[in-house]
Design a protein around this motif. Structure first.
Motif, PDB file in Angstrom:
ATOM      1  N   GLY A 290      48.133  58.912  13.791  1.00 56.97           N
ATOM      2  CA  GLY A 290      49.100  58.180  14.596  1.00 56.97           C
ATOM      3  C   GLY A 290      48.877  56.686  14.640  1.00 56.97           C
ATOM      4  N   GLU A 291      48.165  56.147  13.664  1.00 57.85           N
ATOM      5  CA  GLU A 291      47.976  54.701  13.643  1.00 57.85           C
ATOM      6  C   GLU A 291      49.149  54.058  12.935  1.00 57.85           C
ATOM      7  N   CYS A 292      49.354  52.791  13.271  1.00 56.52           N
ATOM      8  CA  CYS A 292      50.513  52.098  12.713  1.00 56.52           C
ATOM      9  C   CYS A 292      50.136  50.644  12.470  1.00 56.52           C
ATOM     10  N   SER A 298      48.837  45.236  14.325  1.00 61.34           N
ATOM     11  CA  SER A 298      49.117  46.472  15.054  1.00 61.34           C
ATOM     12  C   SER A 298      50.540  46.395  15.624  1.00 61.34           C
ATOM     13  N   LEU A 299      51.011  47.524  16.088  1.00 63.28           N
ATOM     14  CA  LEU A 299      52.396  47.636  16.556  1.00 63.28           C
ATOM     15  C   LEU A 299      52.669  46.690  17.712  1.00 63.28           C
ATOM     16  N   THR A 300      51.721  46.571  18.637  1.00 64.04           N
ATOM     17  CA  THR A 300      51.931  45.700  19.793  1.00 64.04           C
ATOM     18  C   THR A 300      51.833  44.230  19.405  1.00 64.04           C
ATOM     19  N   GLU A 301      50.967  43.943  18.436  1.00 65.44           N
ATOM     20  CA  GLU A 301      50.858  42.542  17.981  1.00 65.44           C
ATOM     21  C   GLU A 301      52.136  42.103  17.307  1.00 65.44           C
ATOM     22  N   LEU A 306      58.918  46.627  23.816  1.00 61.92           N
ATOM     23  CA  LEU A 306      58.684  48.065  23.725  1.00 61.92           C
ATOM     24  C   LEU A 306      59.823  48.755  22.974  1.00 61.92           C
ATOM     25  N   ARG A 309      59.263  48.531  19.344  1.00 61.10           N
ATOM     26  CA  ARG A 309      58.161  49.399  18.920  1.00 61.10           C
ATOM     27  C   ARG A 309      58.647  50.842  18.804  1.00 61.10           C
ATOM     28  N   GLU A 310      59.385  51.256  19.799  1.00 62.58           N
ATOM     29  CA  GLU A 310      59.901  52.630  19.767  1.00 62.58           C
ATOM     30  C   GLU A 310      60.864  52.820  18.614  1.00 62.58           C
ATOM     31  N   ILE A 313      59.195  53.455  15.088  1.00 62.06           N
ATOM     32  CA  ILE A 313      58.641  54.778  14.788  1.00 62.06           C
ATOM     33  C   ILE A 313      59.496  55.867  15.414  1.00 62.06           C
TER      34      ILE A 313
END
Lengths: 394, 547
Positions: A290-292, A298-301, A306, A309-310, A313
Motif C-alpha cells: 500500500g505504499e505510493c 510521498s502522496l501527502t508531499e 485530501l 490524494r483520494e 488512488i
C-alpha cells in the motif's frame, strides 16, 4: 449534309465513350431491319407511299432509302423473286469452354450464310448451316479484297459473357461470389454478431475502381454476399474465399488499430498510462503493502489536498485493494487535479492488467472512461472561449 | 295658534342667511383649507450655518455608524484568544483503561509495553507542559477528553536514551535535531520527551517557538561582550522565558539554592533559591538578561549531591522551529545590515549548547525540532541535516559492502552470492545513499545474471565508495551554522507503522471521534492516504474529516 451527320455522329460517339450513363443503344439504321426486298418497279411504288410517313424524319430516311434503292437495283438484277428475307438465324454454339480463357479471342466462322451476311442489306441467302468455317462463295466482284473478306469471317469472343451486360465487371464479381457461396454454403458459421469486423469498400470506391454505373441496390446485394462469406468459421474458411474477400476490403482497416495490451511483466509490474486535461501519468503497479510514490515524493508531499490524494488512488480504494498494491507514478503536465485524475486512470488500467474481472466495478467507480474534456480555446471576437465583450449600443 | 311655517323655517328666518362678515373657520367648518391658503408663507428662520472645511460633496457616514454595542477587547485579549490551547472536550468519551505516563512507566523497559498504544498525561505533567507552552493551538488536543499521545518507536527510544543519560550520572549529553515531513509528529515527540524528562525529575527548559525570537516582534538591544563583539539581548522575551521556566520547574527550583555569586543590578537575599532568582527576572524585563546569565551559570555548575540545595539534575533543553535560528534574523543593526540569528544572545546560548561548545556537566538532552509547514529557507542547515542523516547510515552501508566482499573472495562465481541484504537496506537509507546503493546493486545483479567471474564483482565492490552529499562550492555557506551542525546527531521522523496506526485509530474510535469499526482494511486505507502513515494526516483523515 452528310458531313454534318457524320460530325453529329462522332460527337455522340465521343460523349457515349466518356460517360457510361449516356451510352444508349443507338438507333439502328433501317437497313438492318427485316424489310422486304422489292423489284425496282414495285419498289418505287412501294417506296413512294411511305414517303409521306418518313418525310418527317428528314433527310436521313430518304438517304437510307436511296442507298437501299441502289442496292436493290443491284440485286433486282440477279434475283427477280419477291421474298421476305428473315434475319439470319442466331447460331448458338454449344461450346461451353468458349469463355474459359477469360481473355478476348478471335474466332473464324466457317459458314456460307455468314459470308453472305457480310454483303450490305438483307439480300442474304438461305439460312446458314452452321458449323465449320469456310470461305464463302463471295460475289465475284468482292473477291479481290481479302482483308474485308477475313473480317466478315471473324467473330470476337469476349473474355466473359458479362461483356454483353451494362456492368460487366460488377456482374463478373457478383457471379464469382455467388458461385463461391454456393460452393461453400454448407461450411459452419460463426454465431451472429461475432463475425470479424471488416471495413468493406464504399460504393464510391467500388465504382471508381470498376468505372461502371452501379446502383446502390446492386452494391448492397454484393455486400450481402461478402458479409455472408465473412461469417464462415475462420478455422475452416477456404483460401480462395479469403483471397476473393480481400479485394473488397478497404486498404486501411481501422479496427485493426488496437492498442497494445497492458501486461504484467516478469517482476509483477504492470505499466499503464493515464491522461486528463493536459496532464499525463505513467503508473507502475505491483503487488505490495500500500505504499505510493509520485515523482519520488510521498502522496501527502505531492498532493496537499485530501481530495486529490483520494482521487489518485481511487481505483484501489473503490475495490478495497489499497493494502494489496504499491503504486509508483510519474506525472507530468497540467495542474494538481489534472495530474491526480490522470493517475486515477493509469492505476485503473494497470489494475485491470492484474485483475481483469474488476472492470465492471471500476466502471461503476468512474475510473475507466478517459474524460475527453479539454480547455476550450479562445476565439477571435470574444474575450475568452465564450465570454463576449460588453454589449455597446452603438 | 298654528303658524303657517314649520319651526325649523322659523328659526332659519330669525338667523340672517348671509352676513357681510364671514364666520371664522372654526364656526363655519371643522376642516378647511382657506385659512392655510390665505396665510402668508412661513418665514425662514436663520439657522446657524456649519462651517465646512471641505466645500462641495463630502462622504457622509452618519448612516453607517457602526453601533458600538459590544465591549472592545482588552489589550492582548485577541492574541490570547488566538493562541489559547484547549486541552479538553467534554463531549468526547472517556477512554477506559487509558494509562498515563508516570515516573515508573517512563523507564525504557516499562514503556515498551505501552508501545503502539496511546498513553495519557497526568495533571501535574499537563500543568508543567502548559507552562512551557508545549501544547500548540494547531494540534488536536481539543478533540479529546484529556491530553494523550501515541507511544511510538521513537518515543521508546527517547525514553531509553533518557534513562541512559540519567544512569550515566552526568557524563552523557545527547544533542539531537529531529526533522521530517510536516505534521509528522516532531513537536509532539518533543512534548513527549519533555514530559518524560519532567517525570524523571529533570529540569526542563523549552523555547516554544524559535520564530518568536528572530522575526523582530520583540524588543532588542545591543550589548558589547567582553571580547568586543556586539550581541543583542531581548529583555522582554527573556523575561517571558524565565516566567515559563519558573512555572514549569517550580518544585525543583524551589529546592535549589545559588551555588555562586552573581552580579545583578539588584541585591539578592543571602540564601536565595533559584526559583526566587528566576521569578525576579520574570517580573522585571531590565533584570531578565542578568538573571538569565546567572541562571545558566547555576545550571551549568556541576552538581554537589552531598550539599543540600546544590544538587543539580540533568537538563532538558528543547526548541521548536530551529530552522529560524539557522539563518539571518529580521533584526537590523546600526548599519541597517541584517543581524544573524546567532548574534542574538538567547540564540547564541542555545547554539552553544547544541553544538557542544557549552558543556552540560550534569548531563542532559538537547533536542531541537524543525518546522515542516512553516519552513524558512536555510540552505546550509538543510544540507547539514541531509548530510548528518546520511552519515548516520554510512557505516551500515560500508559494512555491508565489506561483508559481500568477504563472501565474494571465497565464492566461485558471482551467482553464489546472496544480495537479499541489499534490497532490505535500500528502503531504509536516505535518498543520497540509496541512489548510490541502487547503482551498486544494479552492477551486482548484472554480474550475477551474466554468471561472470568473481573478479568483476570485486571490481564493482572496489569502485563502490559511498559518499556523503557535498555542498555546492559555488554557493555561499553559512559558516556559523556549519560550525554548529558539524557535531550534531540528526533523526528523521518517518510515518507510523501499521500497528502504530492501528493503535492510534483505536484510541480515536474509543473516544468516539472515529465512527467506523477499526479493521485492518480501514487502517491500511487511512495509512496509505496519510502518505504512508504521517500521523497528522492520519488524524486529519480519521477525525477531522467532515463527511
Amino acid at each position: 449534309m452528310e458531313s454534318a451527320l457524320l460530325r453529329t455522329g462522332f460527337r455522340r460517339a465521343m460523349v457515349a465513350c466518356q460517360n457510361p450513363a449516356k451510352r444508349r443503344v443507338a438507333r439502328q439504321p433501317r437497313r438492318f431491319f427485316a424489310t422486304p426486298v422489292e423489284p425496282q418497279g414495285e419498289a418505287s411504288e412501294l417506296q413512294s407511299a411511305p414517303d409521306a410517313v418518313y418525310a418527317s424524319n428528314g433527310g436521313r430516311a430518304a438517304k437510307s432509302r436511296a442507298r437501299a434503292e441502289r442496292v436493290n437495283k443491284d440485286r433486282a438484277v440477279s434475283d427477280h423473286d419477291q421474298t421476305f428475307q428473315a434475319a439470319p438465324q442466331i447460331r448458338f454454339t454449344s461450346d461451353g469452354e468458349q469463355f474459359s480463357s477469360s481473355r478476348p479471342s478471335a474466332e473464324l466462322i466457317e459458314n456460307d450464310t455468314a459470308s453472305r451476311r457480310g454483303r450490305g442489306g438483307y439480300g442474304g441467302g438461305p439460312p446458314g448451316r452452321g458449323g465449320a468455317a469456310s470461305y464463302g462463295r463471295g460475289p465475284p466482284n468482292q473477291e479481290d479484297d481479302p482483308s474485308r473478306n477475313i473480317l466478315r469471317h471473324i467473330r470476337i469472343v469476349p473474355a466473359s459473357p458479362s461483356y454483353f451486360t451494362a456492368t460487366p465487371r460488377y456482374t463478373d464479381d457478383l457471379l464469382a461470389l455467388s458461385a463461391l457461396l454456393r460452393k461453400h454454403q454448407l461450411l459452419p458459421l460463426l454465431p451472429p454478431g461475432e463475425a470479424p469486423r471488416v471495413a468493406w469498400k464504399t460504393i464510391d470506391q467500388y465504382k471508381t475502381e470498376l468505372a461502371e454505373p452501379i446502383r446502390s441496390k446492386s452494391y448492397n446485394t454484393l455486400l450481402q454476399l461478402l458479409k455472408r462469406l465473412n461469417y464462415i468459421h475462420p478455422s475452416l474458411i477456404p483460401d480462395e474465399v479469403t483471397e476473393s474477400l480481400e479485394k473488397y476490403k478497404r486498404d486501411v482497416q481501422p479496427h485493426l488499430n488496437v492498442p497494445n495490451p497492458i501486461i504484467v511483466n516478469q517482476y509483477g509490474v504492470a505499466k499503464a498510462v493515464g491522461r486528463r486535461k493536459s496532464s499525463s501519468a505513467q503508473v507502475y503497479l505491483v503487488e505490495g503493502t500500500g505504499e505510493c510514490l509520485i515523482n519520488g515524493k510521498s502522496l501527502t508531499e505531492y498532493f496537499g489536498r485530501l481530495h486529490d490524494r483520494e482521487s489518485a488512488i481511487w481505483a484501489l480504494k473503490a475495490t478495497q485493494r489499497l493494502d494489496k498494491y504499491n503504486v509508483w507514478a510519474l506525472a507530468a503536465g497540467g495542474g494538481t487535479t489534472g495530474q491526480a485524475e490522470s493517475i486515477t486512470l493509469g492505476v485503473a488500467r494497470a489494475l485491470l492488467a492484474h485483475e481483469p474481472d474488476l472492470k465492471p466495478a471500476l466502471r461503476r467507480a468512474g475510473c475507466v472512461t478517459r474524460d475527453p474534456k479539454r480547455v476550450e480555446r479562445k476565439k477571435p471576437g470574444k474575450l475568452k472561449a465564450r465570454k463576449m465583450p460588453a454589449w455597446v449600443k452603438r | 295658534m298654528s303658524s303657517s311655517m314649520c319651526l325649523r323655517c322659523l328659526k332659519r328666518s330669525l338667523v340672517p342667511i348671509e352676513s357681510s362678515l364671514p364666520l371664522t373657520a372654526g364656526q363655519r367648518a371643522a376642516f378647511s383649507t382657506s385659512p392655510s391658503l390665505a396665510a402668508n408663507p412661513p418665514k425662514k428662520t436663520a439657522k446657524p450655518t456649519k462651517t465646512n472645511a471641505r466645500q462641495g460633496k463630502t462622504l457622509k457616514l452618519t448612516k453607517n455608524k457602526r453601533a458600538a454595542t459590544t465591549r472592545p477587547p482588552a489589550t492582548g485579549e485577541r492574541k490570547a484568544l488566538r493562541k489559547r490551547v484547549v486541552l479538553s472536550n467534554t463531549n468526547a468519551l472517556d477512554v477506559p483503561g487509558l494509562q498515563d505516563l508516570t515516573t515508573d512507566s517512563v523507564s525504557g523497559v516499562k514503556l515498551r509495553e505501552l508501545q503502539d498504544k496511546v498513553a495519557g498525561l497526568g495533571n501535574d505533567t499537563v500543568d508543567a507542559l502548559r507552562a512551557l507552552e508545549a501544547f500548540k493551538p494547531t494540534q488536536g488536543w481539543s478533540l479529546f477528553r484529556r491530553p494523550a499521545s501515541l507511544v511510538r518507536r521513537e518515543t521508546v527510544e527517547l525514553a531509553e536514551l533518557l534513562q541512559a543519560i540519567q544512569d550515566s550520572n552526568g557524563h552523557q549529553v545527547e544533542r539531537r535535531v529531529v526533522f521530517g515531513e510536516k505534521v509528522g509528529g516532531k513537536s509532539v515527540l518533543l512534548l513527549q520527551a519533555m514530559a518524560m524528562a519532567y517525570l524523571k525529575g529533570w529540569l526542563v527548559v523549552h523555547y516554544p517557538e524559535a520564530k518568536d525570537m528572530t522575526i523582530a516582534h520583540t524588543a532588542y538591544q545591543p550589548v558589547t561582550t567582553a571580547d568586543g563583539k556586539t550581541i543583542y539581548i531581548q529583555p522582554q522575551y527573556t523575561a517571558h522565558l524565565l516566567g515559563n521556566i519558573a512555572k514549569a520547574n517550580r518544585g525543583l527550583l524551589s529546592n535549589m539554592r545559588l551555588a555562586g555569586q552573581h552580579q545583578l543590578p539588584v541585591p539578592l537575599p543571602p540564601n536565595c533559591s533559584l526559583l526566587r532568582l528566576v521569578e525576579l527576572g520574570a517580573n522585571d524585563a531590565d533584570l531578565a538578561w542578568p538573571v538569565w546569565q546567572a541562571l545558566w551559570t547555576e545550571l551549568t555548575t556541576p552538581s554537589q549531591p552531598e550539599q543540600e540545595g546544590l544538587q543539580r539534575p540533568p537538563l532538558f533543553v528543547g526548541m521548536d522551529g530551529v530552522d529560524f535560528i539557522m539563518r539571518d534574523s529580521a533584526y537590523l543593526d546600526s548599519e541597517a545590515q541584517p543581524v544573524h540569528a546567532h548574534e542574538l544572545a538567547l540564540v547564541r546560548d542555545y547554539a552553544d549548547i547544541l553544538s557542544g561548545k557549552t558543556s552540560l556537566p550534569n548531563g542532559g538532552l538537547v533536542l531541537a525540532a524543525t518546522t515542516g509547514s512553516n519552513r524558512p529557507s536555510a540552505p546550509t542547515f538543510h544540507h547539514y541535516l541531509n548530510r548528518n542523516h546520511a552519515e548516520a547510515h554510512l557505516p551500515t552501508l560500508v559494512s555491508l559492502r565489506d561483508r559481500l566482499r568477504a563472501q565474494a573472495v571465497d565464492a566461485h562465481s558471482a551467482s553464489d552470492l546472496n544480495f537479499a541484504e541489499l534490497d532490505s537496506l535500500l528502503s531504509t537509507l536516505p535518498p543520497s545513499l540509496a541512489d548510490q546503493l541502487h547503482t551498486f546493486r544494479r552492477r551486482a545483479m548484472a554480474s550475477q545474471r551474466s554468471n561472470a567471474s568473481v573478479a568483476k564483482f570485486l571490481a564493482a565492490c572496489d569502485t563502490f565508495q559511498p559518499e556523503l552529499p557535498h555542498w555546492d562550492p559555488y554557493l555561499a555557506i553559512d559558516q556559523r551554522v556549519a560550525d554548529v551542525m558539524g557535531n550534531v546527531r540528526v533523526q528523521k521522523l518517518q510515518g507510523l507503522s501499521k500497528e502504530e496506526a492501528r493503535g492510534v485509530m483505536e484510541y480515536y474510535a474509543q473516544s468516539g471521534m472515529l465512527r467506523h469499526t477499526v479493521t485492518d482494511g480501514l487502517v491500511s486505507e487511512k495509512w496509505t492516504l496519510a502518505g504512508n502513515g504521517i500521523i497528522g494526516e492520519l488524524e486529519k483523515g480519521a477525525v477531522r474529516a467532515r463527511f
